[in-house]
Design a protein around this motif. Structure first.
Motif, PDB file in Angstrom:
ATOM      1  N   SER A  59      36.151 -68.943 -28.021  1.00 18.92           N
ATOM      2  CA  SER A  59      35.671 -67.815 -29.001  1.00 18.92           C
ATOM      3  C   SER A  59      34.824 -67.563 -27.599  1.00 18.92           C
ATOM      4  O   SER A  59      35.242 -65.629 -27.211  1.00 18.92           O
ATOM      5  CB  SER A  59      34.399 -67.686 -29.066  1.00 18.92           C
ATOM      6  OG  SER A  59      35.195 -67.975 -30.586  1.00 18.92           O
ATOM      7  N   ASP A  73      41.470 -64.997 -32.792  1.00 18.29           N
ATOM      8  CA  ASP A  73      40.523 -66.290 -32.243  1.00 18.29           C
ATOM      9  C   ASP A  73      41.096 -66.836 -33.571  1.00 18.29           C
ATOM     10  O   ASP A  73      39.773 -66.525 -34.715  1.00 18.29           O
ATOM     11  CB  ASP A  73      39.008 -65.432 -31.844  1.00 18.29           C
ATOM     12  CG  ASP A  73      37.940 -66.404 -32.157  1.00 18.29           C
ATOM     13  OD1 ASP A  73      37.822 -68.194 -32.182  1.00 18.29           O
ATOM     14  OD2 ASP A  73      37.195 -66.398 -31.073  1.00 18.29           O
ATOM     15  N   GLU A  74      40.972 -67.958 -33.510  1.00 21.37           N
ATOM     16  CA  GLU A  74      41.251 -68.816 -35.268  1.00 21.37           C
ATOM     17  C   GLU A  74      41.751 -68.456 -36.582  1.00 21.37           C
ATOM     18  O   GLU A  74      41.075 -68.113 -37.279  1.00 21.37           O
ATOM     19  CB  GLU A  74      39.508 -69.442 -35.556  1.00 21.37           C
ATOM     20  CG  GLU A  74      39.341 -70.576 -34.499  1.00 21.37           C
ATOM     21  CD  GLU A  74      38.317 -71.645 -34.761  1.00 21.37           C
ATOM     22  OE1 GLU A  74      38.591 -72.077 -35.836  1.00 21.37           O
ATOM     23  OE2 GLU A  74      37.358 -72.177 -33.498  1.00 21.37           O
ATOM     24  N   GLU A 115      37.281 -64.069 -34.426  1.00 24.41           N
ATOM     25  CA  GLU A 115      37.022 -64.997 -35.121  1.00 24.41           C
ATOM     26  C   GLU A 115      36.013 -64.716 -36.309  1.00 24.41           C
ATOM     27  O   GLU A 115      35.287 -63.275 -36.323  1.00 24.41           O
ATOM     28  CB  GLU A 115      36.116 -66.088 -34.829  1.00 24.41           C
ATOM     29  CG  GLU A 115      35.572 -67.608 -35.388  1.00 24.41           C
ATOM     30  CD  GLU A 115      34.957 -67.874 -33.962  1.00 24.41           C
ATOM     31  OE1 GLU A 115      34.875 -69.279 -34.255  1.00 24.41           O
ATOM     32  OE2 GLU A 115      34.055 -67.826 -33.691  1.00 24.41           O
TER      33      GLU A 115
HETATM   34 MG   LIG Z   1      34.998 -69.501 -31.870  1.00 23.70          MG
END
Ligand SMILES: [Mg+2]
Ligand SMILES: Nc1ncnc2c1ncn2[C@@H]1O[C@H](COP(=O)(O)OP(=O)(O)OP(=O)(O)O)[C@@H](O)[C@H]1O
Lengths: 299, 242
Positions: B41, B158-159, B82
């Motif tokens: 991140s 992000d994820e 994220e």
């Molecule tokens: Mg992260």
């Protein structure tokens, strides 16, 4: 029965008077809340911008001989500029350093003290009455008398607040302000320039300071120690829920009406005691106010 | 297209990235694999302009990355952050408009909203609902759509599968594959190494803020160290056992 009939007009008169002052409180509280919603702190310097706007309106009308409309415009634009400068001078560097809210509060208080004393030193502590606007200043509706100016202020307040509500819900910039009030750094990741946005919010709040400053000046005259009344904006905003615009409006009208009832039915000396007690009561028992976001949501 | 050259990023005293370099060629999907706290991140936020590297350079389209996240978006990079970070106080529609904040072409914006509603039918169903009231999977769709609203040349994700049920995760990965087919360049950070490697052209493995391994998706899928640490495959007697 007889007594009730006799007393009803007084209650109605009190309500009308209360709504008239409530409209101005609502105007002030809206500007105040707008700033709170984006920076999360109470900008005590806002009251001083209102005071300066009240002087601007006074000079525009008494000094330059302008009518109410142009004077309102002058005060609004002037206050927008002052409010913008307030942010650039007192808060923008704190913002860049990500200082905690306490620092902003201290800076705001410093700015207030500076501005108030500057007015004392340059203009003086006199009370400055606006010129009379109407030959017959009051109007009779359903048995209650209301100042024409109060009526005008009330209508104008409602219009201005409606315009702001429309702006904040239906324009690109308005949506960005609401988004940034929830998550400012995400708004930046979406392309919002925070510097620009915050400057706009302060200028917008300044427009409202300008309006309410002139209305207050007409009602109570312009003088440097107006802080006692601009503090009502803070109280109204806390009652409604800091950062909530509908809350600021409801809080403003509610405070105006309750306060007037207290001063008519109990004693006018108790009015401010009542208002500040209400403030403390809300801060202790209901810190998120009537319409406020819960604290969890703010984070 | 994106060229990250030897950057380090610190949070106060803590150094979260150490001399990380990576490249994302135009039209490719590159993934970033690593355990919790590896620095994925941090790298994403740095590329998005929200964090400043203490050393090293980032170039985008041959030019240095502009300073400040709002300028990075203008340059054509968009982040799907994220945990989604939707504006809970705005409706789905307004969240999408936030994604299009820098655009002025009203018609184009509305055409894109319609197109994305086709891609994610859930958007249309929840169009006027506050984003805070959506389920996690629905929110993820909105977050991806919002990220696409600026028409980015490079999409950072992000994820995107964080906290999603396997079925929804598969849906998210198929959307990523679709986006890639449409020519969007993607940098994808994932803990879900298996699925992300399968759709990636190239991948980097981050460990404690350093790139420890890199290679094409297929090569990493078959790498012994990868299999042991990230793919949950342990080798017994030379044969993979799940
Ligand atoms: Mg992260
Ligand atoms: N705001 C912060 N302040 C201080 N340290 C931070 C901050 N954000 C992240 N870190 C630290 O930086 C390191 C990298 O964090 P980062 O969030 O980039 O990891 P990640 O790979 O995204 O992990 P995850 O898979 O859990 O999301 C961690 O050690 C973390 O503790």
């Amino acid at each position: 029965m007889e007594g009730l009939v006799l007393k009803l007009p007084l209650a109605f008169q009190t309500l009308v008077t209360g709504l008239a002052i409530g409209g101005i409180y609502a105007l002030m509280a809206v500007g105040y809340s707008l700033i709170f919603s984006i920076l999360n702190f109470s900008n005590f310097a806002y009251g001083m911008v209102i005071m300066l706007a009240s002087f601007l309106g006074y000079f525009a009308m008494s000094g330059l001989g302008l009518g109410l409309g142009p004077a309102l415009l002058c005060a609004m634009l002037g206050a927008a500029l002052l409010s913008f400068l307030n942010e650039r001078v007192a808060y923008s560097s704190l913002r860049r350093r990500r200082a905690p809210p306490l620092y902003f509060m201290i800076s705001a208080m410093g700015t207030s003290i500076f501005l108030e004393n500057m007015v004392y030193a340059t203009i003086g502590s006199r009370y400055n009455a606006y010129p009379e606007l109407f030959a017959v200043p009051t109007l009779n509706i359903f048995g209650a008398s209301i100042g024409k100016m109060d009526l005008f202020a009330m209508v104008f307040s409602v219009l201005a607040i409606s315009a702001l509500t429309f702006f904040i819900h239906h324009t690109r910039l308005g949506i960005a302000i609401r988004g940034a009030s929830y998550d400012a750094s995400m708004a930046e990741l979406n392309g919002v320039s925070l510097d620009w946005l915050i400057g706009t919010v302060f200028a917008l709040a300044g427009l409202f300071a300008g309006l309410s400053g002139v209305f207050l000046g007409i009602k109570y005259m312009a003088y440097p120690n107006m802080g006692w009344i601009t503090n009502k904006a803070y109280i109204a905003a806390v009652i409604g829920g800091l950062g909530s615009l509908p809350g600021a409006v409801a809080g403003g009208f509610l405070l105006g009406v309750l306060e007037t009832f207290v001063s008519v039915y109990l004693s006018s000396t108790l009015r401010d005691v009542f208002s500040f007690s209400l403030l403390i009561l809300f801060l202790v028992l209901m810190p998120s106010g009537l319409f406020g976001k819960t604290l969890e949501e703010k984070v | 297209m994106l060229d990250v050259d030897c950057i380090s990023v610190c949070y106060g005293q803590i150094r979260a990235l150490r001399r990380v370099s990576l490249k994302v060629p135009r039209g490719s999907v590159v993934s970033l694999v690593g355990a919790n706290g590896a620095g994925k991140s941090t790298l994403m936020m740095t590329i998005a302009g929200a964090l400043r590297p203490t050393e090293g350079r980032i170039a985008f389209d041959g030019r240095p990355l502009p300073a400040g996240p709002h300028r990075v978006v203008a340059a054509g990079i968009s982040l799907v952050p994220e945990r989604r970070r939707l504006y809970a106080n705005l409706t789905v529609r307004e969240n999408l408009l936030m994604g299009a904040h820098l655009r002025r072409d009203r018609e184009g914006i509305h055409a894109d909203i319609d197109r994305l509603c086709g891609l994610f039918p859930i958007l249309k169903e929840r169009f006027s609902q506050y984003a805070g009231t959506l389920s996690g999977g629905e929110q993820q769709m909105v977050a991806i759509a919002r990220g696409l609203m600026s028409r980015p040349a490079l999409l950072l994700m992000d994820e995107p599968s964080l906290g999603l049920a396997p079925l929804i995760t598969r849906q998210v990965f198929s959307i990523i594959a679709d986006l890639r087919r449409q020519g969007t360049t993607i940098l994808l950070a994932e803990q879900n190494a298996h699925q992300s490697l399968e759709i990636s052209d190239y991948a980097y493995v981050l460990e404690s803020g350093e790139v420890v391994l890199e290679g094409s998706g297929q090569v990493l899928l078959n790498d012994v160290r990868m299999q042991e640490s990230y793919l949950g495959i342990r080798k017994k007697n030379g044969r993979p056992v799940r």
